[in-house]
Design a protein around this motif. Structure first.
Motif, PDB file in Angstrom:
ATOM      1  N   LEU B  99       0.469  -0.998  -0.012  1.00  0.00           N
ATOM      2  CA  LEU B  99      -0.082  -0.066   0.142  1.00  0.00           C
ATOM      3  C   LEU B  99       0.662   1.430   0.115  1.00  0.00           C
ATOM      4  O   LEU B  99       1.988   1.036   0.931  1.00  0.00           O
ATOM      5  CB  LEU B  99      -0.973  -0.379   1.391  1.00  0.00           C
ATOM      6  CG  LEU B  99      -1.664  -1.104   1.089  1.00  0.00           C
ATOM      7  CD1 LEU B  99      -2.231  -1.323   2.918  1.00  0.00           C
ATOM      8  CD2 LEU B  99      -3.228  -0.773   0.628  1.00  0.00           C
ATOM      9  N   ARG B 100       0.526   2.242  -0.720  1.00  0.00           N
ATOM     10  CA  ARG B 100       1.169   3.213  -0.279  1.00  0.00           C
ATOM     11  C   ARG B 100       0.644   4.204   0.296  1.00  0.00           C
ATOM     12  O   ARG B 100      -0.460   3.884   0.830  1.00  0.00           O
ATOM     13  CB  ARG B 100       0.947   4.775  -1.974  1.00  0.00           C
ATOM     14  CG  ARG B 100       1.591   3.512  -3.209  1.00  0.00           C
ATOM     15  CD  ARG B 100       1.612   4.688  -4.504  1.00  0.00           C
ATOM     16  NE  ARG B 100       1.874   4.130  -5.917  1.00  0.00           N
ATOM     17  CZ  ARG B 100       2.798   4.091  -6.038  1.00  0.00           C
ATOM     18  NH1 ARG B 100       3.484   3.905  -6.151  1.00  0.00           N
ATOM     19  NH2 ARG B 100       2.293   3.082  -7.643  1.00  0.00           N
ATOM     20  N   SER B 101       1.224   5.198   1.359  1.00  0.00           N
ATOM     21  CA  SER B 101       1.310   5.899   1.527  1.00  0.00           C
ATOM     22  C   SER B 101       0.066   7.053   2.003  1.00  0.00           C
ATOM     23  O   SER B 101      -0.191   7.456   0.980  1.00  0.00           O
ATOM     24  CB  SER B 101       2.238   6.689   2.750  1.00  0.00           C
ATOM     25  OG  SER B 101       3.003   7.140   1.604  1.00  0.00           O
ATOM     26  N   TYR B 102      -0.535   7.146   2.653  1.00  0.00           N
ATOM     27  CA  TYR B 102      -1.578   8.464   3.311  1.00  0.00           C
ATOM     28  C   TYR B 102      -3.088   8.121   2.139  1.00  0.00           C
ATOM     29  O   TYR B 102      -3.628   6.728   2.050  1.00  0.00           O
ATOM     30  CB  TYR B 102      -1.549   9.510   2.985  1.00  0.00           C
ATOM     31  CG  TYR B 102      -0.565   9.774   3.653  1.00  0.00           C
ATOM     32  CD1 TYR B 102       1.177  10.354   4.228  1.00  0.00           C
ATOM     33  CD2 TYR B 102      -0.432  10.141   5.575  1.00  0.00           C
ATOM     34  CE1 TYR B 102       1.979  10.403   4.552  1.00  0.00           C
ATOM     35  CE2 TYR B 102       0.197  10.537   6.376  1.00  0.00           C
ATOM     36  CZ  TYR B 102       1.630  10.744   5.898  1.00  0.00           C
ATOM     37  OH  TYR B 102       2.413  10.548   7.478  1.00  0.00           O
ATOM     38  N   ASP B 103      -3.314   9.013   2.024  1.00  0.00           N
ATOM     39  CA  ASP B 103      -4.727   8.844   1.042  1.00  0.00           C
ATOM     40  C   ASP B 103      -4.830   7.658  -0.162  1.00  0.00           C
ATOM     41  O   ASP B 103      -5.667   7.129  -0.389  1.00  0.00           O
ATOM     42  CB  ASP B 103      -4.874  10.064   0.271  1.00  0.00           C
ATOM     43  CG  ASP B 103      -5.139  11.407   1.289  1.00  0.00           C
ATOM     44  OD1 ASP B 103      -3.968  12.033   1.187  1.00  0.00           O
ATOM     45  OD2 ASP B 103      -5.645  11.651   2.394  1.00  0.00           O
ATOM     46  N   PHE B 310      12.518  11.769   3.849  1.00  0.00           N
ATOM     47  CA  PHE B 310      12.540   9.949   4.026  1.00  0.00           C
ATOM     48  C   PHE B 310      11.049   9.919   3.917  1.00  0.00           C
ATOM     49  O   PHE B 310      10.338   9.985   4.802  1.00  0.00           O
ATOM     50  CB  PHE B 310      12.910  10.104   5.201  1.00  0.00           C
ATOM     51  CG  PHE B 310      13.675   8.448   5.757  1.00  0.00           C
ATOM     52  CD1 PHE B 310      12.787   7.810   5.445  1.00  0.00           C
ATOM     53  CD2 PHE B 310      14.757   8.783   6.350  1.00  0.00           C
ATOM     54  CE1 PHE B 310      13.137   6.445   5.884  1.00  0.00           C
ATOM     55  CE2 PHE B 310      15.347   8.042   6.350  1.00  0.00           C
ATOM     56  CZ  PHE B 310      14.477   6.597   6.327  1.00  0.00           C
ATOM     57  N   HIS B 311      10.773   9.574   2.951  1.00  0.00           N
ATOM     58  CA  HIS B 311       9.649   9.235   2.609  1.00  0.00           C
ATOM     59  C   HIS B 311       8.623   7.727   3.062  1.00  0.00           C
ATOM     60  O   HIS B 311       9.567   6.635   3.104  1.00  0.00           O
ATOM     61  CB  HIS B 311       8.957   9.596   0.833  1.00  0.00           C
ATOM     62  CG  HIS B 311       7.621   9.781   0.907  1.00  0.00           C
ATOM     63  ND1 HIS B 311       6.783  11.012   0.755  1.00  0.00           N
ATOM     64  CD2 HIS B 311       7.241   8.000  -0.439  1.00  0.00           C
ATOM     65  CE1 HIS B 311       5.448  10.107   0.281  1.00  0.00           C
ATOM     66  NE2 HIS B 311       5.594   8.935  -0.231  1.00  0.00           N
ATOM     67  N   VAL B 312       7.384   8.118   3.599  1.00  0.00           N
ATOM     68  CA  VAL B 312       7.000   6.215   3.719  1.00  0.00           C
ATOM     69  C   VAL B 312       6.345   5.624   2.283  1.00  0.00           C
ATOM     70  O   VAL B 312       5.774   6.172   1.696  1.00  0.00           O
ATOM     71  CB  VAL B 312       5.811   7.007   4.548  1.00  0.00           C
ATOM     72  CG1 VAL B 312       6.226   6.890   6.130  1.00  0.00           C
ATOM     73  CG2 VAL B 312       5.142   8.083   4.469  1.00  0.00           C
ATOM     74  N   ASP B 313       7.193   5.090   2.352  1.00  0.00           N
ATOM     75  CA  ASP B 313       6.856   4.582   0.209  1.00  0.00           C
ATOM     76  C   ASP B 313       6.027   3.319   0.803  1.00  0.00           C
ATOM     77  O   ASP B 313       5.482   3.453  -0.282  1.00  0.00           O
ATOM     78  CB  ASP B 313       8.003   4.112   0.706  1.00  0.00           C
ATOM     79  CG  ASP B 313       7.738   3.883  -1.471  1.00  0.00           C
ATOM     80  OD1 ASP B 313       9.163   3.037  -1.790  1.00  0.00           O
ATOM     81  OD2 ASP B 313       7.210   4.965  -2.396  1.00  0.00           O
ATOM     82  N   ALA B 314       6.184   2.587   1.620  1.00  0.00           N
ATOM     83  CA  ALA B 314       5.568   1.236   0.968  1.00  0.00           C
ATOM     84  C   ALA B 314       5.122   1.088   1.834  1.00  0.00           C
ATOM     85  O   ALA B 314       5.790   0.765   3.528  1.00  0.00           O
ATOM     86  CB  ALA B 314       6.298   0.333   0.319  1.00  0.00           C
TER      87      ALA B 314
END
Lengths: 276, 432, 304
Positions: B99-103, B310-314
């Motif tokens: 799942l990608r993060s957030y919306d 630092f992106h929340v990726d998966a």
């Protein structure tokens, strides 16, 4: 045509040679690149391969489910064409030999389908297939292919049947055969050339269909060759040699089909265009 | 009478053909439900580059759970979201879903397709809260295991830098100086294109631009409606990215992501603005950590603190309608644990696990990228949270504005205004 | 005496005839109506609904259309696709139709090799549009492609024409085939008579071949029109469903797919809006067919 001077013919052949090159070069490039390992694709992009590197094809067959994809395409094309021919022939027989109120309108109704783009109903077709439990199964793509192919089938076969002399049917009728038997025993054998034409003409678009498999099929086991081509292209984008092997494999069946059966194909198109 | 028998025959043939077609279709559906004891879990993600590596990682699971095999079927990044959603809606989705993060990931939960993992994930309370938030609802329901984060920075070919005696730049001015030197030397400065819509936004703007617009605090202000993309700090970020235009290779307008990677990986360009996930790709192309180096996005002025994307990726979610729920739950528990984390980070360097376990990084580049986070203010991609929930999404708007800016269709100010105005058409805090 | 075509005979016979007719007609009719026709009408109905998920459930009347035509972020796409489709169609018509016509003349010459040229010219048409698209994409790559450093697919002015050229390359063979069939059908006496009168190649073409082929020109134009205005595969393979660069290669087909089947992050609009797009396409295609009919059939009703 007018008798040309030598110069004119030379010009003609030059033109044709150029045209043939324009057709052939991309295809040549596709095949040649598929026979190169990825590194060589960048060092030697346009020339012939240094060695016959078959690993791309071997990997494709062993690593991916290519056999399944190919089999699926075969089933879809085969079953669809059988159904198109069967359903169209039955309907065409009635439309050709029977004149009743509305038969002309019905014929027009079918033939109108030739220019109605089935794609425009995709959302509802998806809904329908889900409702029938057919989505993600070959049955959904088959039904769509059949619906798309019926107009052309009816179009071609109706005329063809009309040309079958009435005396043959009348004679049979006198002998006590019913309509259905006449159809099965007398008409159908005579229809074979037209059936072949309808079959071959439909094979190419059914095999190459991408839109409906894209929308209706999801799981790997159900994918057809074009869908798998797009998937593998996405998965192995960084390996150009492999990608071109995928493209080549996707093209071989139809090209072969065309080269072997071009006579029937042209016959089918001739029938279609002469009437248009 | 004879005639009827024949009529029936013809009709039967037609009916049989239809039945055969339906049977073919249904059997294709039925193939999925396997009645045997051995179970296959379907796993899907957008990482099509990782098939071999993921299979090796998942093989470890099968070693300890011999009757469960993981079938990894990734889908191309750009098609993934639609594919995933369509699969869930039509009950043909995979069992385990990245799942990608957030919306974007949230819509899968809101649709009612995801299993509630709040009580399933071991040590959920020990995961970093910012990561958990990306796959949880405000009420505290976690629907995805916070799995992987990625960072953004600049790769470079060591040999080319040595040739010109260049050092890793830490400020923007030093960075531009490096670019100038390389350009004068006739090198391809960047392997960067403007064709694909997402690369300039997700990596270059969110990564390098963050130092100009002010990182996390600016992003929070933006989401709250207290700041606009047309404010000076954001425009400064657009301008900075625009200034890199003259260092892009010839034909960059038509250079797509894969070609960019190929170009850098095969040594044809000096630098590549990219994500930590590319380490594996470059290795496969012959540029391993011996050949390439990495530096963090240069800060705007000397002395600034690094604003590090630092992106929340998966995250990893579980399909509620999975036909092998128990096996899938086992797998979920495993991917939230240490063995998976270590194996994953070994095989796929550049993906940083959120798992609260001690893991060691074997890849030196990955280590550098991870270390940079220690002394930086961390943030995520600019318009990823909340601003991409509806159409036109912030992400897709950035995907038009930034490439447009890089081909001089828009000025930096116009690009910023474009995104801001279109977002204002639906994003409530922007309407005033 | 057994019944003839159902006009006389006892009522039982008539009933039997009708049962027979229905049995033969219904399978084709059902599949055709249920899978091809009704979904198009149903999609038009669905365009009046809104809501997330596969089947929109909230009835909103014409709200979707209002949204599409009044809100910039939506209308820009629709008008953009419309404009692109027209340009696309014109380029394809020029190459596939016009050039195809002349090539058909060429491959029907009574010289050695013409039959071979004719057979080969159709080869690209047998390929999948997807394959052609991917192939051309690689050939136009600015780093490793055939045509130098120029970003053909990145420049807004050349991207759409590139797609049109690819599609024309593929389908010119179909036009050639159809025109060649038509040319074959011209009675040789007409051509001989013209030759005897001293007409050269160009006059022959203008006065005999072209008029005779007009029906086929009409058919080819119609096929190209309907095909182009629903074309999707070439966009998918050459510039992705995002119609790079910046939607300048967006055609109705790609817009429809993106609007209906993509998530908002990637430009999706929801199923209701997607159905509105497909309904707009129905109108555009219908309009085009009406114009075609007027041009090719209406004005010719008086002639042979």
């Amino acid at each position: 045509m007018s008798t040309g001077l030598k110069l004119k013919d030379k010009f003609y052949y030059l033109l044709m040679a150029f045209y043939m090159a324009v057709i052939a070069y991309p295809l040549y490039l596709m095949v040649v690149t598929s026979l190169k390992p990825n590194a060589e694709v960048f060092t030697n992009p346009f020339g012939p391969p240094k060695t016959l590197y078959l690993d791309n094809y071997a990997n494709m067959i062993s690593r991916s489910n290519y056999g399944t994809y190919f089999g699926n395409s075969l089933v879809v094309a085969g079953v669809s064409i059988m159904m198109i021919v069967a359903l169209s022939a039955l309907a065409a027989y009635v439309l050709a030999k029977h004149r009743f109120r509305g038969s002309a309108a019905l014929y027009a109704f079918f033939v109108a389908g030739l220019i109605i783009p089935i794609k425009l109903g995709t959302i509802s077709i998806l809904k329908l297939m889900i409702g029938w439990g057919l989505h993600d199964g070959l049955g959904s793509v088959i039904l769509v292919s059949v619906a798309t192919g019926i107009p052309f089938g009816v179009f071609i076969l109706t005329d063809f049947i009309r040309m079958i002399p009435e005396e043959l049917s009348s004679a049979a009728r006198i002998d006590g055969c019913g309509e259905a038997a006449i159809f099965a025993r007398i008409i159908t054998p005579l229809l074979l050339p037209a059936i072949a034409a309808v079959a071959v003409v439909n094979f190419i678009p059914i095999w190459n269909d991408f839109w409906f498999p894209l929308v209706l099929l999801k799981s790997d086991a159900a994918k057809t060759v074009p869908l798998a081509t797009a998937l593998l292209f996405g998965q192995y984008q960084t390996n150009y040699g492999y990608v071109f092997a995928v493209l080549t494999m996707a093209s071989v069946p139809v090209v072969l089909m065309y080269l072997l059966f071009s006579k029937w194909f042209i016959k089918g198109m001739t029938e279609g265009s002469v009437k248009g | 009478m004879k005639t009827f028998k024949h009529a029936k025959a013809v009709r039967t043939i037609a009916v049989l053909l239809v039945a055969a077609a339906l049977a073919a279709g249904l059997s294709a559906c039925a193939k999925k439900t396997e009645a045997s004891k051995s179970v296959t879990l379907n796993l899907t993600s957008w990482r099509t580059e990782d098939i071999e590596r993921m299979n090796r990682v998942n093989a470890l699971f099968t070693k300890t759970h011999p009757n469960i095999t993981i079938n990894f079927q990734p889908v191309n990044d750009t098609e993934y979201d639609a594919n995933m959603r369509a699969g869930l809606e039509t009950d043909t989705g995979a069992d385990i879903i990245w799942l990608r993060s957030y919306d974007t990931g949230r819509t899968a939960y809101d649709g009612g397709w995801l299993y509630d993992l709040t009580k399933v994930i071991p040590d959920l309370d020990k995961f970093p809260p910012s990561a958990v938030k990306a796959w949880s609802t405000a009420e505290g329901v976690t629907y995805g295991v916070p799995s992987v984060g990625v960072t953004h920075g600049v790769y470079y070919q060591k040999s080319i830098f040595e040739k010109y005696g260049l050092k890793e730049p830490s400020t923007w001015d030093e960075f531009i100086a490096v670019c100038e030197t390389l350009k004068k030397g006739g090198e391809n400065v960047f392997a960067q294109g403007a064709l694909d819509d997402w690369t300039l936004y997700e990596v270059v703007f969110s990564g390098l631009g963050a130092n100009f617009y002010g990182g996390e605090s600016a992003r929070q202000a933006l989401m709250a409606g207290k700041a606009k993309l047309t404010d000076p700090n954001f425009v400064a970020a657009f301008k900075a990215i625009d200034s890199l235009q003259k260092y892009l290779p010839k034909g960059y307008e038509g250079l797509d992501y894969v070609s960019m990677q190929q170009m850098f990986g095969s040594g044809q360009a000096a630098m590549f603005m990219g994500g930590s996930w590319e380490i594996g790709v470059f290795e496969d192309l012959g540029s391993d950590s011996a050949k390439i180096g990495w530096f963090a996005p240069p800060v705007a002025k000397a002395g600034d603190k690094l604003q590090y994307c630092f992106h929340v990726d998966a995250g990893i979610g579980l399909n509620k309608k999975s036909k092998n729920l128990d096996a899938a739950i086992e797998y979920i528990k495993w991917v939230a644990g240490a063995e998976y984390a270590q194996a994953f980070m070994n095989e796929l360097p550049g993906f940083f696990m959120y798992t609260p376990a001690k893991v060691t990084l074997t890849n030196s580049l990955a280590q550098e990228m991870f270390d940079a986070a220690g002394t930086a203010d961390n943030t995520v991609r600019t318009v990823w949270e909340k601003l991409s929930a509806q159409s036109p999404s912030g992400n897709s708007l950035m995907g038009v504005a930034l490439p447009g800016m890089m081909v001089d269709k828009y000025t930096p100010e116009q690009a910023a205004a474009y995104v801001q105005d279109q977002l204002a058409s639906w994003y409530a805090p922007f309407k005033n | 005496m057994k019944r003839n075509d159902g006009k006389t005979g006892r009522r039982f016979d008539r009933l039997r005839t009708w049962v027979f007719r229905a049995a033969f007609l219904l399978p084709a009719l059902l599949v055709y109506a249920v899978v091809l026709l009704i979904p198009i009408l149903d999609s038009m109905r669905l365009s009046l609904y809104s809501g997330g998920g596969l089947v929109p459930t909230d009835f909103v009347g014409l709200a979707n259309y209002v949204k599409i035509f009044t809100e910039e972020s939506f209308s820009a796409h629709v008008w953009g696709a419309f404009r692109n489709n027209i340009v696309f169609f014109l380029i394809v018509t020029l190459i596939q139709n016009a050039l195809g016509f002349f090539l058909a003349l060429a491959v029907t010459r009574a010289v050695r090799g013409a039959a071979f040229f004719r057979k080969i010219s159709f080869l690209p048409t047998t390929l999948s549009v997807l394959v052609v698209g991917f192939l051309f994409r690689q050939m136009l790559n600015p780093i490793w492609g055939l045509l130098g450093n120029y970003p053909w697919l990145g420049n807004e002015a050349t991207a759409l024409p590139a797609l049109a050229v690819a599609v024309s390359w593929q389908f010119i063979g179909e036009s050639i085939l159809l025109y060649a069939i038509g040319i074959d059908g011209i009675p040789s006496e007409h051509l001989e008579a013209a030759r005897i009168d001293g007409a050269d190649w160009m006059q022959e073409t203008r006065h005999i071949v072209l008029p005779a082929l007009m029906p086929i020109v009409g058919m080819v134009t119609l096929l190209i029109f309907v095909g182009d205005f629903t074309q999707f595969d070439i966009v998918y393979s050459m510039t992705t469903t995002m119609a790079n660069p910046r939607y300048t290669t967006d055609l109705f087909g790609s817009l429809f797919y993106r609007a209906a089947f993509s998530t908002p992050v990637r430009g999706g609009w929801g199923m209701g809006m997607g159905a509105a797009v497909s309904t707009i396409m129905v109108f555009v295609v219908s309009l085009g067919v009406a114009v075609w009919y007027y041009l090719f059939k209406g004005s010719r009703r008086g002639e042979v």
